[in-house]
Design an enzyme around this catalytic site. Structure first.
Site, PDB file in Angstrom:
ATOM      1  N   HIS A 100       6.007  -4.686   1.373  1.00  0.00           N
ATOM      2  CA  HIS A 100       5.599  -3.396   0.819  1.00  0.00           C
ATOM      3  C   HIS A 100       5.114  -3.476  -0.619  1.00  0.00           C
ATOM      4  O   HIS A 100       4.635  -2.479  -1.164  1.00  0.00           O
ATOM      5  CB  HIS A 100       6.736  -2.378   0.942  1.00  0.00           C
ATOM      6  CG  HIS A 100       6.258  -1.004   1.286  1.00  0.00           C
ATOM      7  ND1 HIS A 100       7.064  -0.016   1.801  1.00  0.00           N
ATOM      8  CD2 HIS A 100       5.020  -0.427   1.196  1.00  0.00           C
ATOM      9  CE1 HIS A 100       6.367   1.083   2.006  1.00  0.00           C
ATOM     10  NE2 HIS A 100       5.123   0.867   1.639  1.00  0.00           N
ATOM     11  N   ASP A 123       9.788   5.247   5.065  1.00  0.00           N
ATOM     12  CA  ASP A 123      10.523   4.040   4.700  1.00  0.00           C
ATOM     13  C   ASP A 123      12.019   4.319   4.716  1.00  0.00           C
ATOM     14  O   ASP A 123      12.455   5.424   4.370  1.00  0.00           O
ATOM     15  CB  ASP A 123      10.098   3.594   3.287  1.00  0.00           C
ATOM     16  CG  ASP A 123      10.355   2.123   3.015  1.00  0.00           C
ATOM     17  OD1 ASP A 123      11.311   1.566   3.578  1.00  0.00           O
ATOM     18  OD2 ASP A 123       9.598   1.534   2.219  1.00  0.00           O
ATOM     19  N   HIS A 125      13.786   2.785   2.665  1.00  0.00           N
ATOM     20  CA  HIS A 125      14.082   2.579   1.252  1.00  0.00           C
ATOM     21  C   HIS A 125      13.138   3.417   0.387  1.00  0.00           C
ATOM     22  O   HIS A 125      12.068   3.826   0.827  1.00  0.00           O
ATOM     23  CB  HIS A 125      13.923   1.105   0.897  1.00  0.00           C
ATOM     24  CG  HIS A 125      14.651   0.183   1.836  1.00  0.00           C
ATOM     25  ND1 HIS A 125      14.060  -0.325   2.978  1.00  0.00           N
ATOM     26  CD2 HIS A 125      15.919  -0.288   1.807  1.00  0.00           C
ATOM     27  CE1 HIS A 125      14.940  -1.092   3.624  1.00  0.00           C
ATOM     28  NE2 HIS A 125      16.079  -1.086   2.936  1.00  0.00           N
ATOM     29  N   ASP A 127      11.929   2.243  -2.616  1.00  0.00           N
ATOM     30  CA  ASP A 127      11.043   1.339  -3.355  1.00  0.00           C
ATOM     31  C   ASP A 127      10.763   1.878  -4.759  1.00  0.00           C
ATOM     32  O   ASP A 127       9.642   1.812  -5.261  1.00  0.00           O
ATOM     33  CB  ASP A 127       9.744   1.106  -2.586  1.00  0.00           C
ATOM     34  CG  ASP A 127       9.991   0.375  -1.267  1.00  0.00           C
ATOM     35  OD1 ASP A 127      11.064  -0.225  -1.110  1.00  0.00           O
ATOM     36  OD2 ASP A 127       9.102   0.411  -0.390  1.00  0.00           O
ATOM     37  N   HIS A 140       8.897  -5.883  -3.770  1.00  0.00           N
ATOM     38  CA  HIS A 140       8.627  -4.915  -2.685  1.00  0.00           C
ATOM     39  C   HIS A 140       9.539  -3.698  -2.783  1.00  0.00           C
ATOM     40  O   HIS A 140       9.232  -2.665  -2.187  1.00  0.00           O
ATOM     41  CB  HIS A 140       8.714  -5.585  -1.311  1.00  0.00           C
ATOM     42  CG  HIS A 140      10.104  -5.818  -0.789  1.00  0.00           C
ATOM     43  ND1 HIS A 140      10.391  -5.921   0.553  1.00  0.00           N
ATOM     44  CD2 HIS A 140      11.290  -6.003  -1.424  1.00  0.00           C
ATOM     45  CE1 HIS A 140      11.673  -6.143   0.735  1.00  0.00           C
ATOM     46  NE2 HIS A 140      12.246  -6.201  -0.448  1.00  0.00           N
ATOM     47  N   ASP A 226       6.368   1.775   6.316  1.00  0.00           N
ATOM     48  CA  ASP A 226       7.159   0.566   6.469  1.00  0.00           C
ATOM     49  C   ASP A 226       7.833   0.639   7.830  1.00  0.00           C
ATOM     50  O   ASP A 226       8.538   1.618   8.126  1.00  0.00           O
ATOM     51  CB  ASP A 226       8.196   0.502   5.335  1.00  0.00           C
ATOM     52  CG  ASP A 226       8.972  -0.800   5.298  1.00  0.00           C
ATOM     53  OD1 ASP A 226       9.228  -1.370   6.365  1.00  0.00           O
ATOM     54  OD2 ASP A 226       9.344  -1.223   4.182  1.00  0.00           O
ATOM     55  N   ASP A 228      10.384  -0.599   8.861  1.00  0.00           N
ATOM     56  CA  ASP A 228      11.839  -0.470   8.833  1.00  0.00           C
ATOM     57  C   ASP A 228      12.275   0.986   8.715  1.00  0.00           C
ATOM     58  O   ASP A 228      13.476   1.287   8.755  1.00  0.00           O
ATOM     59  CB  ASP A 228      12.480  -1.343   7.755  1.00  0.00           C
ATOM     60  CG  ASP A 228      12.291  -0.838   6.321  1.00  0.00           C
ATOM     61  OD1 ASP A 228      12.026   0.362   6.110  1.00  0.00           O
ATOM     62  OD2 ASP A 228      12.442  -1.655   5.398  1.00  0.00           O
ATOM     63  N   GLU A 271       5.589  -4.738   6.559  1.00  0.00           N
ATOM     64  CA  GLU A 271       6.910  -5.327   6.816  1.00  0.00           C
ATOM     65  C   GLU A 271       7.158  -5.733   8.259  1.00  0.00           C
ATOM     66  O   GLU A 271       8.307  -5.902   8.668  1.00  0.00           O
ATOM     67  CB  GLU A 271       8.033  -4.405   6.319  1.00  0.00           C
ATOM     68  CG  GLU A 271       8.002  -4.112   4.830  1.00  0.00           C
ATOM     69  CD  GLU A 271       8.543  -5.253   3.961  1.00  0.00           C
ATOM     70  OE1 GLU A 271       8.993  -6.273   4.519  1.00  0.00           O
ATOM     71  OE2 GLU A 271       8.507  -5.117   2.719  1.00  0.00           O
TER      72      GLU A 271
END
Length: 310
Positions: A100, A123, A125, A127, A140, A226, A228, A271
């Protein structure tokens, strides 16, 4: 006149330490991306991959908290230029990662064309770390913070003035793993976040309705997805899996609603890690999500204005 998509691969794994994500773009292509987009009626120009320099063997004291900083910078400059050229050619930039951290380059290229760019960040996360708050030093986990203007100057000032995006123009969807420094930045800046708890409570239709309304004032919206963000049961081949994520159906519904709203002008999917995947399942999911974003539906396809005028 067909709508045009320019596919740009950025096989960078320098923003984190787990190997394999550099093969993500190839895996997505292997899953039939170009053929499926052409089947939807697009003119697809796959320009191949951005050059990525080898990772650093050793980290000096300064860069230990910003791992592979020179290489990430150089790669993101090349990506920014490729995205800039895609927009100039009236094509939809579709960037395939890679980790990312490539979003730093994507958003830098888009910022040349949008003065009020909106970003939807799917995402697990945020980031939103900096070198000071990151527990790992992996860039990332800093890409959205960098694009807001927080971080090392070689990243924040990359490819022109900063910030690349304003705090009021961001919506994070699917967050379920935030570091303390990220939580503080979100609170201080008032960044719009829909956590998994809120998605469970509100439902994805309402989340997307509010997202679309919240970003209505922008002059273009970029989707940064992303894999994930999905639950590992649906996307096992990702660099940093976190259980309790979006379902396959929730993800498709979100992108279908964006397609119906016709507001997304560029996108990146990042990712995908084939080494950790199960028979390319995650890359196949990425292709299916891209199709939903680009208008695949059981409904009859609309006649576009360009076709009417020609």
């Amino acid at each position: 006149m067909k709508r045009k998509i320019r596919v740009i691969g950025c096989p960078m794994d320098l923003g984190q330490t787990r190997r394999g994500v550099d093969m993500g773009a190839s895996a997505i292509r292997y899953a039939g991306l170009v053929e499926e987009l052409e089947h939807l009626g697009y003119e697809v120009n796959d320009i191949g991959d951005i050059y990525v320099a080898p990772r650093s063997k050793d980290q000096d004291g300064v860069n230990e908290k910003l791992k592979n900083l020179p290489q990430v910078h150089n790669t993101c400059v090349l990506l920014a230029e490729a995205v800039n050229q895609a927009v100039q050619s009236n094509s939809f930039p579709l960037v395939l990662g890679g980790d990312h951290s490539i979003a730093i380059g994507t958003l830098a290229g888009l910022a040349r064309h949008y003065s009020n760019l909106g970003v939807i960040w799917f995402d697990a996360h945020g980031d939103l770390n900096t070198a000071e708050t990151s527990p790992s030093g992996n860039i990332h986990g800093m890409s959205l913070a960098v694009s807001l203007g927080y971080g090392h100057p070689s990243l924040t000032e990359l490819y022109g003035a900063y910030p690349k995006v304003k705090k009021e123009n961001i919506v994070i969807i699917g967050a379920r793993s935030l570091d303390e420094g990220e939580k503080e930045l979100i609170f201080e800046q008032g960044i719009k976040v829909f956590t998994m708890q809120e998605i469970d409570r509100m439902g994805m239709p309402r989340v997307m309705e509010e997202t679309i309304a919240y970003l209505a004032h922008t002059d273009g919206i970029h989707l940064s997805l992303d894999l994930d963000g999905l639950d590992p049961s649906h996307a096992p081949g990702v660099g940093t899996p976190v259980i309790g994520g979006l379902t396959y159906r929730e993800s498709h519904l979100a992108l279908e609603m964006l397609a119906e709203a016709n507001i997304v002008k560029s996108a990146e999917f990042v990712e995908v890690n084939p080494i950790l995947d199960e028979r390319n399942k995650t890359a196949i999911t990425a292709v299916e999500l891209i199709q939903s974003l680009m208008g695949k539906s059981l409904k009859p396809q609309p006649v576009f204005a360009e076709q009417v005028n020609n």
